[in-house]
Design a protein around this motif. Structure first.
Motif, mmCIF file in Angstrom:
data_model
loop_
_atom_site.group_PDB
_atom_site.id
_atom_site.type_symbol
_atom_site.label_atom_id
_atom_site.label_comp_id
_atom_site.label_asym_id
_atom_site.label_seq_id
_atom_site.Cartn_x
_atom_site.Cartn_y
_atom_site.Cartn_z
ATOM 1 N N TYR A 35 -7.810 -12.622 37.667
ATOM 2 C CA TYR A 35 -7.880 -12.388 39.112
ATOM 3 C C TYR A 35 -7.780 -13.713 39.859
ATOM 4 O O TYR A 35 -8.463 -14.685 39.509
ATOM 5 N N LEU A 36 -6.908 -13.749 40.887
ATOM 6 C CA LEU A 36 -6.612 -14.990 41.603
ATOM 7 C C LEU A 36 -7.000 -14.893 43.072
ATOM 8 O O LEU A 36 -6.694 -13.903 43.746
ATOM 9 N N ILE A 37 -7.680 -15.930 43.566
ATOM 10 C CA ILE A 37 -8.027 -16.054 44.986
ATOM 11 C C ILE A 37 -7.262 -17.255 45.529
ATOM 12 O O ILE A 37 -7.393 -18.357 45.005
ATOM 13 N N PHE A 38 -6.441 -17.037 46.551
ATOM 14 C CA PHE A 38 -5.632 -18.116 47.126
ATOM 15 C C PHE A 38 -6.248 -18.596 48.441
ATOM 16 O O PHE A 38 -6.626 -17.785 49.292
ATOM 17 N N THR A 39 -6.304 -19.920 48.613
ATOM 18 C CA THR A 39 -6.804 -20.483 49.861
ATOM 19 C C THR A 39 -6.193 -21.877 50.057
ATOM 20 O O THR A 39 -5.392 -22.330 49.246
ATOM 21 N N ASP A 40 -6.571 -22.528 51.153
ATOM 22 C CA ASP A 40 -6.009 -23.838 51.479
ATOM 23 C C ASP A 40 -7.084 -24.916 51.486
ATOM 24 O O ASP A 40 -8.275 -24.620 51.684
ATOM 25 N N GLY A 41 -6.645 -26.158 51.338
ATOM 26 C CA GLY A 41 -7.551 -27.301 51.297
ATOM 27 C C GLY A 41 -8.118 -27.710 52.633
ATOM 28 O O GLY A 41 -8.737 -28.773 52.750
ATOM 29 N N CYS A 61 -5.624 -11.309 44.531
ATOM 30 C CA CYS A 61 -4.882 -10.239 43.858
ATOM 31 C C CYS A 61 -5.025 -10.408 42.345
ATOM 32 O O CYS A 61 -5.495 -11.441 41.863
ATOM 33 N N TRP A 62 -4.593 -9.401 41.613
ATOM 34 C CA TRP A 62 -4.572 -9.489 40.158
ATOM 35 C C TRP A 62 -3.407 -10.365 39.742
ATOM 36 O O TRP A 62 -2.304 -10.256 40.290
ATOM 37 N N LYS A 63 -3.643 -11.217 38.775
ATOM 38 C CA LYS A 63 -2.600 -12.123 38.289
ATOM 39 C C LYS A 63 -1.378 -11.331 37.817
ATOM 40 O O LYS A 63 -0.222 -11.704 38.088
ATOM 41 N N ILE A 68 1.041 -10.376 40.704
ATOM 42 C CA ILE A 68 1.908 -11.420 41.293
ATOM 43 C C ILE A 68 2.946 -11.886 40.267
ATOM 44 O O ILE A 68 4.084 -12.204 40.633
ATOM 45 N N LEU A 69 2.594 -11.868 38.990
ATOM 46 C CA LEU A 69 3.577 -12.200 37.950
ATOM 47 C C LEU A 69 4.663 -11.126 37.871
ATOM 48 O O LEU A 69 5.822 -11.423 37.563
ATOM 49 N N ALA A 70 4.296 -9.875 38.171
ATOM 50 C CA ALA A 70 5.242 -8.754 38.089
ATOM 51 C C ALA A 70 6.386 -8.882 39.099
ATOM 52 O O ALA A 70 7.442 -8.260 38.928
#
Length: 273
Positions: free
Chosen positions: A90-96, A190-192, A195-197
């Motif tokens: 499971y991946l959480i995306f954010t910014d610095g 999202c689930w890894k 996004i790989l799909a």
């Protein structure tokens, strides 16, 4: 044997080392600890590496620094590299430049569902308040405190509701907001596998909507985006955007229009070439 973390927090950054120091600290004090951090670094200088090394020495959280040479805005390319570096499902995306409230990771994990992505938002701090933020302010969670912000000169607006601590109010506002649930790179998970799909980010994309496009392909592939902008809370530190330009916007718009028209689920310009 150490248990596999439940999530990977992917933090995009480029030459904002002092902002990144504060952002990393906000993850050091999260209410849950079973996650890893992968920093997607689009060519920062040595100052950023120093900050990451110092943080790694102070925390028990696993931290990975994925770097590429500075060759203009190539966020999509470095984020794809960061995705491949993750060790979780499971991946959480954010910014610095986005400081996470202490329940940020816990809330993303609690709200995740199969074949769903979570679409969060952010609360923009003024330039003056951004300069006041310190580790002490983050530890005391003052930067998420409506009263403290107002006392410091933050303009009063409905957007302050983005900082609510009431789960009932958050759920209600998530339901009634007219804002669409999309893939916004500063606060989305999202689930890894999902996004790989779709082969990750389209590496032709430049600044402006580059994250929305990968979300549109995920939607075309059957992933539903859930609105959580009042639940997963982060505040955005003020900065200028010198890399914003019309040519990039036009290019990205064309790619997104093609994705929409063809109901594309895959990009030939992503992780797999």
């Amino acid at each position: 044997m150490q248990a596999k973390p439940k999530a990977s927090v992917i933090i995009s950054t480029y030459n904002q080392s002092e902002w990144l120091r504060l952002v990393l600290y906000s993850y050091h004090i999260q209410t849950v600890k079973d996650f890893e951090i992968v920093i997607a670094d689009d060519g920062s200088d040595e100052r950023t590496k120093t900050i990451i090394d110092e943080f790694s020495a102070e925390t028990d959280i696993s931290v990975f620094h994925v770097w590429q040479k500075d060759d203009g805005f190539r966020k999509t390319k470095i984020v794809n590299k960061a995705i491949l570096k993750t060790n979780t499902d499971y991946l959480i995306f954010t910014d610095g430049d986005c400081i996470a409230r202490k329940d940020f990771v816990e809330t993303h994990l609690k709200l995740r569902q199969p074949k769903n992505a979570l679409s969060g938002g952010y609360f923009k701090l003024t330039a003056a308040i951004s300069k006041k933020i310190s580790k002490a302010i983050i530890l005391e969670q003052k930067c998420f405190d409506k009263q403290w912000l107002l006392e410091c000169g933050q303009p009063k607006s409905f957007k302050l509701n983005k900082l609510t601590t009431s789960k009932f109010k958050a759920q209600f506002l998530n339901t009634v907001t007219p804002t669409k649930a999309t893939f916004d790179g500063m606060n989305v998970s999202c689930w890894k596998a999902d996004i790989l799909a779709v082969n990750g980010f389209d590496e032709r994309m430049e600044y402006g909507g580059e994250d929305r496009e990968v979300g549109e392909r995920m939607m075309n592939n059957g992933v539903k985006f859930l609105q959580v902008r009042y639940s997963t809370i982060c505040v955005h530190l003020h900065h200028e955007r010198p890399y914003k330009n019309e040519l990039s916007q036009t290019l990205n718009k064309q790619i997104r229009q093609t994705t929409k028209k063809e109901k594309a689920k895959w990009t030939a310009y992503g992780i797999e070439k």
